[in-house]
Design a protein around this motif. Structure first.
Motif, PDB file in Angstrom:
ATOM      1  N   ARG A   1      -2.184  -2.233  -3.847  1.00 56.08           N
ATOM      2  CA  ARG A   1      -3.574  -2.747  -3.296  1.00 56.08           C
ATOM      3  C   ARG A   1      -4.260  -2.268  -2.194  1.00 56.08           C
ATOM      4  O   ARG A   1      -5.279  -2.630  -1.888  1.00 56.08           O
ATOM      5  CB  ARG A   1      -3.654  -4.297  -3.411  1.00 56.08           C
TER       6      ARG A   1
ATOM      7  N   GLY B   1       0.865  -1.189   0.237  1.00 54.73           N
ATOM      8  CA  GLY B   1       0.046  -0.069   0.073  1.00 54.73           C
ATOM      9  C   GLY B   1       0.833   1.362  -0.031  1.00 54.73           C
ATOM     10  O   GLY B   1       2.018   1.399   0.030  1.00 54.73           O
TER      11      GLY B   1
ATOM     12  N   LEU C   1     -11.080   3.924 -10.038  1.00 55.29           N
ATOM     13  CA  LEU C   1     -11.203   2.566  -9.179  1.00 55.29           C
ATOM     14  C   LEU C   1     -12.247   1.720 -10.153  1.00 55.29           C
ATOM     15  O   LEU C   1     -12.012   0.566 -10.334  1.00 55.29           O
ATOM     16  CB  LEU C   1     -11.485   2.662  -7.814  1.00 55.29           C
TER      17      LEU C   1
ATOM     18  N   GLU D   1      -8.365  -8.145  -9.438  1.00 56.05           N
ATOM     19  CA  GLU D   1      -7.612  -7.671  -8.079  1.00 56.05           C
ATOM     20  C   GLU D   1      -8.682  -7.231  -7.314  1.00 56.05           C
ATOM     21  O   GLU D   1     -10.053  -7.126  -7.599  1.00 56.05           O
ATOM     22  CB  GLU D   1      -6.928  -6.506  -8.798  1.00 56.05           C
ATOM     23  N   CYS D   2      -8.189  -6.791  -6.013  1.00 64.80           N
ATOM     24  CA  CYS D   2      -9.217  -5.998  -5.229  1.00 64.80           C
ATOM     25  C   CYS D   2      -8.577  -4.888  -4.708  1.00 64.80           C
ATOM     26  O   CYS D   2      -7.016  -4.737  -4.733  1.00 64.80           O
ATOM     27  CB  CYS D   2      -9.746  -7.071  -4.102  1.00 64.80           C
ATOM     28  N   VAL D   3      -9.137  -4.004  -4.066  1.00 68.35           N
ATOM     29  CA  VAL D   3      -8.253  -2.634  -3.320  1.00 68.35           C
ATOM     30  C   VAL D   3      -9.107  -2.214  -2.204  1.00 68.35           C
ATOM     31  O   VAL D   3     -10.329  -2.423  -1.897  1.00 68.35           O
ATOM     32  CB  VAL D   3      -8.617  -1.444  -4.429  1.00 68.35           C
TER      33      VAL D   3
ATOM     34  N   LEU E   1      -1.876   1.594  -8.984  1.00 72.37           N
ATOM     35  CA  LEU E   1      -2.783   0.430  -9.240  1.00 72.37           C
ATOM     36  C   LEU E   1      -1.735  -0.536 -10.088  1.00 72.37           C
ATOM     37  O   LEU E   1      -1.679  -1.558  -9.797  1.00 72.37           O
ATOM     38  CB  LEU E   1      -3.877   0.568  -9.559  1.00 72.37           C
TER      39      LEU E   1
ATOM     40  N   ILE F   1     -13.895  -3.063  -4.091  1.00 74.36           N
ATOM     41  CA  ILE F   1     -13.334  -2.098  -3.176  1.00 74.36           C
ATOM     42  C   ILE F   1     -13.731  -2.470  -1.666  1.00 74.36           C
ATOM     43  O   ILE F   1     -14.761  -2.680  -1.523  1.00 74.36           O
ATOM     44  CB  ILE F   1     -13.570  -0.586  -3.417  1.00 74.36           C
TER      45      ILE F   1
END
Length: 318
Positions: free
Chosen positions: A178, A149, A212, A224-226, A173, A308
């Motif tokens: 992430r 991060g 996003l 992916e994920c954030v 990103l 997210i």
């Protein structure tokens, strides 16, 4: 790291092949066939160097189905280290010859000192950091994944006091970030804008969401994920309930005026200027809720892909 086997053990042919690694005894790690993972050691014969390895390293890399003419030679530049030489430090990779402009190394190289006479070299794949979570099974709990991060992710203005980043969100990103740290303040009573302290970072929360949403629905981002940490930066001047309602409204695309009236919150009209009527942006529509994982538990990766995850650092607890 996986255990290493000797060079005499069979190993599948990798997508990229490394050869001519000068003066090193190469050992291959157990790894998928399309990856380069090698560990090598070099024994110093000149004790007068005091255990310092001053020479660069050269190697040859060839792509899949490439001919001898298609092989590319690289030089691994010995890093300048401060402190303990036993720590791994990355080596700068320089292409040799006349094909420098097309030579993009498929690997990264790291060096450390094993002893006063032995140097270690580690070569690992140059992964596609924009989509690396796709290689991890859906069944893995998110708490078992170490996600990189950035601190104050949107703070690109205000050097040297407020600036924390140099790259915009999309670049972060694509580089593998992430977990993002978003700090917001309320402007004109209805607009969430990024701030670091009192420094306006000139990015709207709606623009962050638009970036996003678009990336998480793209080919490279859908796996992916954030995790988004949201913090109220103007907590001393604006009520927590108003901030919470604005964040909720941005996520769900709700009507602001009715929600504020229900909660008995008055809009800020400082300066006597009429506030613009609230209208959700394209990023904050009724369908935006599907882009969020908002359950009060840590998900499995399969539940979080393309979403997210809210990490709340705001609100008064009511």
């Amino acid at each position: 790291m996986a255990p290493f086997s000797s060079t005499s053990a069979p190993k599948p042919t990798p997508e990229w092949h490394i050869s001519n690694l000068t003066d090193f005894d190469i050992r291959f790690a157990d790894a998928p066939a399309n990856e380069i993972v090698i560990e090598a050691t070099k024994h110093a014969t000149h004790s007068a160097q005091g255990g310092k390895f001053r020479k660069d390293v050269s190697l040859t890399a060839a792509g899949p189905e490439s001919s001898a003419e298609g092989q590319q030679s690289f030089t691994l530049k010995r890093p300048f280290t401060v402190g303990s030489a036993s720590k791994w430090t990355e080596m700068r990779i320089v292409a040799n010859g006349s094909n420098k402009e097309r030579a993009i190394p498929p690997f990264r190289a790291f060096q450390s000192k094993a002893s006063n006479t032995d140097q270690r070299l580690l070569v690992v794949p140059n992964r596609n950091m924009a989509s690396y979570l796709k290689d991890i099974p859906d069944s893995v709990h998110l708490s078992n994944i170490l996600l990189p991060g950035t601190h104050d992710s949107m703070a690109v203005h205000g050097f040297p006091f407020a600036q924390c980043q140099r790259q915009p969100l999309l670049t972060q990103l694509q580089a593998g970030i992430r977990v993002i740290d978003v700090r917001l303040a309320i402007v004109n009573g209805t607009t969430l804008t990024c701030y670091h302290g009192i420094i306006n970072q000139q990015v709207l929360f709606s623009d962050i969401l638009a970036t996003l949403y678009a990336w998480l629905q793209s080919e490279e981002g859908k796996s992916e994920c954030v995790i988004m940490s949201i913090k109220q930066e103007d907590f001393a001047t604006n009520p927590a309930a108003l901030f919470s309602q604005l964040v909720h409204d941005a996520i769900f695309g709700s009507s602001l005026d009715g929600n504020l009236k229900d909660k008995g919150i008055k809009k800020d009209t400082t300066g006597g200027q009429p506030l613009p009527p609230h209208s959700p942006t394209a990023a904050a529509t009724s369908s935006s809720r599907s882009m969020w994982y908002l359950e009060n538990k840590v998900p499995y990766l399969g539940q979080a892909r393309g979403k997210i995850i809210l990490f709340s650092r705001f609100g008064d607890g009511t």
